[in-house]
Design a protein around this motif. Structure first.
Motif, PDB file in Angstrom:
ATOM      1  N   ALA A   3       0.826  -1.212   0.000  1.00 35.09           N
ATOM      2  CA  ALA A   3       0.000   0.000   0.000  1.00 35.09           C
ATOM      3  C   ALA A   3       0.861   1.262   0.000  1.00 35.09           C
ATOM      4  O   ALA A   3       1.955   1.306   0.575  1.00 35.09           O
ATOM      5  CB  ALA A   3      -0.927   0.008   1.205  1.00 35.09           C
ATOM      6  N   ARG A   4       0.352   2.273  -0.654  1.00 36.99           N
ATOM      7  CA  ARG A   4       0.985   3.589  -0.685  1.00 36.99           C
ATOM      8  C   ARG A   4      -0.124   4.642  -0.702  1.00 36.99           C
ATOM      9  O   ARG A   4      -1.295   4.311  -0.888  1.00 36.99           O
ATOM     10  CB  ARG A   4       1.870   3.737  -1.922  1.00 36.99           C
ATOM     11  CG  ARG A   4       1.123   3.606  -3.251  1.00 36.99           C
ATOM     12  CD  ARG A   4       2.081   3.627  -4.436  1.00 36.99           C
ATOM     13  NE  ARG A   4       1.377   3.585  -5.724  1.00 36.99           N
ATOM     14  CZ  ARG A   4       1.010   2.466  -6.331  1.00 36.99           C
ATOM     15  NH1 ARG A   4       1.275   1.288  -5.782  1.00 36.99           N
ATOM     16  NH2 ARG A   4       0.401   2.516  -7.504  1.00 36.99           N
ATOM     17  N   ILE A   5       0.258   5.897  -0.522  1.00 36.38           N
ATOM     18  CA  ILE A   5      -0.717   6.995  -0.507  1.00 36.38           C
ATOM     19  C   ILE A   5      -0.371   7.980  -1.609  1.00 36.38           C
ATOM     20  O   ILE A   5       0.775   8.419  -1.730  1.00 36.38           O
ATOM     21  CB  ILE A   5      -0.732   7.718   0.849  1.00 36.38           C
ATOM     22  CG1 ILE A   5      -1.093   6.752   1.979  1.00 36.38           C
ATOM     23  CG2 ILE A   5      -1.721   8.886   0.831  1.00 36.38           C
ATOM     24  CD1 ILE A   5      -1.036   7.377   3.353  1.00 36.38           C
ATOM     25  N   GLU A   6      -1.369   8.318  -2.406  1.00 36.13           N
ATOM     26  CA  GLU A   6      -1.225   9.352  -3.428  1.00 36.13           C
ATOM     27  C   GLU A   6      -2.197  10.478  -3.118  1.00 36.13           C
ATOM     28  O   GLU A   6      -3.270  10.237  -2.563  1.00 36.13           O
ATOM     29  CB  GLU A   6      -1.503   8.763  -4.808  1.00 36.13           C
ATOM     30  CG  GLU A   6      -0.489   7.690  -5.208  1.00 36.13           C
ATOM     31  CD  GLU A   6      -1.083   6.666  -6.165  1.00 36.13           C
ATOM     32  OE1 GLU A   6      -0.719   6.708  -7.353  1.00 36.13           O
ATOM     33  OE2 GLU A   6      -1.907   5.846  -5.706  1.00 36.13           O
ATOM     34  N   GLN A   7      -1.819  11.674  -3.499  1.00 37.02           N
ATOM     35  CA  GLN A   7      -2.614  12.862  -3.170  1.00 37.02           C
ATOM     36  C   GLN A   7      -3.042  13.584  -4.439  1.00 37.02           C
ATOM     37  O   GLN A   7      -2.256  13.745  -5.369  1.00 37.02           O
ATOM     38  CB  GLN A   7      -1.794  13.814  -2.292  1.00 37.02           C
ATOM     39  CG  GLN A   7      -2.507  15.093  -1.907  1.00 37.02           C
ATOM     40  CD  GLN A   7      -1.629  16.000  -1.064  1.00 37.02           C
ATOM     41  OE1 GLN A   7      -0.552  15.611  -0.619  1.00 37.02           O
ATOM     42  NE2 GLN A   7      -2.080  17.215  -0.846  1.00 37.02           N
ATOM     43  N   GLU A  24      -9.468  24.651  -0.976  1.00 34.95           N
ATOM     44  CA  GLU A  24      -8.520  23.730  -1.599  1.00 34.95           C
ATOM     45  C   GLU A  24      -8.584  22.426  -0.821  1.00 34.95           C
ATOM     46  O   GLU A  24      -8.423  22.421   0.405  1.00 34.95           O
ATOM     47  CB  GLU A  24      -7.108  24.302  -1.553  1.00 34.95           C
ATOM     48  CG  GLU A  24      -6.072  23.417  -2.245  1.00 34.95           C
ATOM     49  CD  GLU A  24      -4.693  24.046  -2.228  1.00 34.95           C
ATOM     50  OE1 GLU A  24      -4.370  24.785  -3.177  1.00 34.95           O
ATOM     51  OE2 GLU A  24      -3.952  23.790  -1.257  1.00 34.95           O
ATOM     52  N   ASN A  25      -8.850  21.333  -1.503  1.00 40.91           N
ATOM     53  CA  ASN A  25      -9.107  20.058  -0.836  1.00 40.91           C
ATOM     54  C   ASN A  25      -8.065  19.014  -1.203  1.00 40.91           C
ATOM     55  O   ASN A  25      -7.685  18.885  -2.369  1.00 40.91           O
ATOM     56  CB  ASN A  25     -10.491  19.533  -1.241  1.00 40.91           C
ATOM     57  CG  ASN A  25     -10.879  18.280  -0.489  1.00 40.91           C
ATOM     58  OD1 ASN A  25     -11.403  18.355   0.616  1.00 40.91           O
ATOM     59  ND2 ASN A  25     -10.638  17.118  -1.077  1.00 40.91           N
ATOM     60  N   ASN A  26      -7.615  18.275  -0.198  1.00 36.26           N
ATOM     61  CA  ASN A  26      -6.711  17.139  -0.417  1.00 36.26           C
ATOM     62  C   ASN A  26      -7.519  15.843  -0.458  1.00 36.26           C
ATOM     63  O   ASN A  26      -8.168  15.485   0.516  1.00 36.26           O
ATOM     64  CB  ASN A  26      -5.672  17.034   0.696  1.00 36.26           C
ATOM     65  CG  ASN A  26      -4.746  18.223   0.748  1.00 36.26           C
ATOM     66  OD1 ASN A  26      -4.445  18.828  -0.281  1.00 36.26           O
ATOM     67  ND2 ASN A  26      -4.282  18.571   1.937  1.00 36.26           N
ATOM     68  N   THR A  27      -7.472  15.173  -1.591  1.00 35.82           N
ATOM     69  CA  THR A  27      -8.029  13.827  -1.702  1.00 35.82           C
ATOM     70  C   THR A  27      -6.880  12.844  -1.618  1.00 35.82           C
ATOM     71  O   THR A  27      -5.838  13.034  -2.262  1.00 35.82           O
ATOM     72  CB  THR A  27      -8.770  13.638  -3.040  1.00 35.82           C
ATOM     73  OG1 THR A  27      -9.883  14.515  -3.092  1.00 35.82           O
ATOM     74  CG2 THR A  27      -9.252  12.200  -3.208  1.00 35.82           C
ATOM     75  N   TYR A  28      -7.053  11.795  -0.825  1.00 38.31           N
ATOM     76  CA  TYR A  28      -6.006  10.782  -0.677  1.00 38.31           C
ATOM     77  C   TYR A  28      -6.485   9.460  -1.263  1.00 38.31           C
ATOM     78  O   TYR A  28      -7.612   9.021  -1.006  1.00 38.31           O
ATOM     79  CB  TYR A  28      -5.617  10.623   0.793  1.00 38.31           C
ATOM     80  CG  TYR A  28      -5.028  11.889   1.363  1.00 38.31           C
ATOM     81  CD1 TYR A  28      -3.742  12.291   1.037  1.00 38.31           C
ATOM     82  CD2 TYR A  28      -5.781  12.720   2.192  1.00 38.31           C
ATOM     83  CE1 TYR A  28      -3.200  13.476   1.533  1.00 38.31           C
ATOM     84  CE2 TYR A  28      -5.255  13.906   2.689  1.00 38.31           C
ATOM     85  CZ  TYR A  28      -3.962  14.279   2.358  1.00 38.31           C
ATOM     86  OH  TYR A  28      -3.430  15.453   2.839  1.00 38.31           O
ATOM     87  N   ILE A  37      -8.620   2.706  -1.894  1.00 44.30           N
ATOM     88  CA  ILE A  37      -9.683   3.381  -1.169  1.00 44.30           C
ATOM     89  C   ILE A  37      -9.472   4.872  -1.372  1.00 44.30           C
ATOM     90  O   ILE A  37      -8.349   5.375  -1.218  1.00 44.30           O
ATOM     91  CB  ILE A  37      -9.669   3.036   0.326  1.00 44.30           C
ATOM     92  CG1 ILE A  37     -10.074   1.572   0.534  1.00 44.30           C
ATOM     93  CG2 ILE A  37     -10.599   3.956   1.115  1.00 44.30           C
ATOM     94  CD1 ILE A  37      -9.946   1.096   1.966  1.00 44.30           C
ATOM     95  N   VAL A  38     -10.528   5.582  -1.747  1.00 45.71           N
ATOM     96  CA  VAL A  38     -10.442   7.026  -1.966  1.00 45.71           C
ATOM     97  C   VAL A  38     -11.010   7.734  -0.740  1.00 45.71           C
ATOM     98  O   VAL A  38     -12.127   7.449  -0.301  1.00 45.71           O
ATOM     99  CB  VAL A  38     -11.223   7.448  -3.224  1.00 45.71           C
ATOM    100  CG1 VAL A  38     -11.154   8.958  -3.408  1.00 45.71           C
ATOM    101  CG2 VAL A  38     -10.664   6.739  -4.467  1.00 45.71           C
TER     102      VAL A  38
END
Length: 235
Positions: A3-7, A24-28, A37-38
């Protein structure tokens, strides 16, 4: 663990109490090469789904029920699938159910087709989040922590394996999370932040719903100074 996290950073407008705010919104996007999983999609479903690519969206988690998190949630959950049975489940804390129903109720009033309007009014999240609930993706566990204050149903997400706290709009770098400097229940929010940060490792990375990343230690050191904000908010 793969698993990793992208922004993905998106921008748009949010109206609270008849005042429009630029947000301004951060989606991970948390996952591996096959499944993700979003967390907190907002404003630009196309940009988010471009980052997802060919991977399967296993769930969409909302850290609160404010409208900027609801505006594209269906599109991201669908991820190009026409059959609703193939859509990813949407997860929200039950304490934000009123925010959900208000938003989709407003959309229903704008619909000319009565069947579509009825479907919007009947729409509910697929999963009601609970404190201590856990999602698993790519060998990583994502633990839900109820952190009310920003909204009644605000949550944060902790992953020990990934070494992160995803704090949503409960906590931003250098301050309690807010929209346009407005707080729903700042005292409750501060209590939630204190209870959240105290037991966590000080070097744990914090990825907030808006703005730049920080650490548990940095924000824990600032926490007591925010009491003045609560006194100002009460005035």
């Amino acid at each position: 663990m793969d698993a990793r996290i992208e922004q993905v950073v998106t921008t748009g407008k949010l109206t609270l109490d008849d005042t429009e705010h630029d947000v301004e919104n951060n989606t991970y996007i948390v996952g591996d090469d096959d499944e993700v999983i979003v967390i907190d999609p907002a404003y630009d479903a196309e940009a988010i789904l471009k980052e997802v690519g060919d991977r399967e969206v296993m769930a969409v988690i909302l850290t609160d029920g404010n409208e900027h998190h609801l505006g594209v949630v269906l599109e991201v959950a669908a991820a190009g699938e026409d059959d609703e049975e193939d859509w990813a489940p949407i997860a929200l804390h039950r304490a934000d159910r009123l925010l959900w129903r208000d938003y989709f109720g407003r959309l229903a009033k704008q619909e000319e087709d009565e069947d579509d309007a009825k479907a919007l009014r009947a729409l509910e999240p697929d999963i009601w989040l609970e404190d201590g609930g856990v999602f698993e993706i790519g060998g990583a566990a994502l633990e839900v922590v109820h952190t009310p204050g920003h909204t009644p149903g605000s949550i944060s997400v902790i992953s020990e394996q990934l070494g992160v706290l995803l704090s949503g709009d409960t906590l931003h770098r250098g301050r309690p999370g807010s929209i346009g400097g407005q707080y729903e229940d700042l005292r409750k929010q501060l209590n939630s932040i204190g209870a959240l940060l105290t037991p966590l490792p000080k070097d744990l990375k914090v990825l907030p719903g808006q703005g730049e990343e920080t650490t548990v230690g940095e924000e824990d050191a600032r926490w007591e100074t925010w009491g003045a904000l609560a006194r100002e908010d009460d005035a």
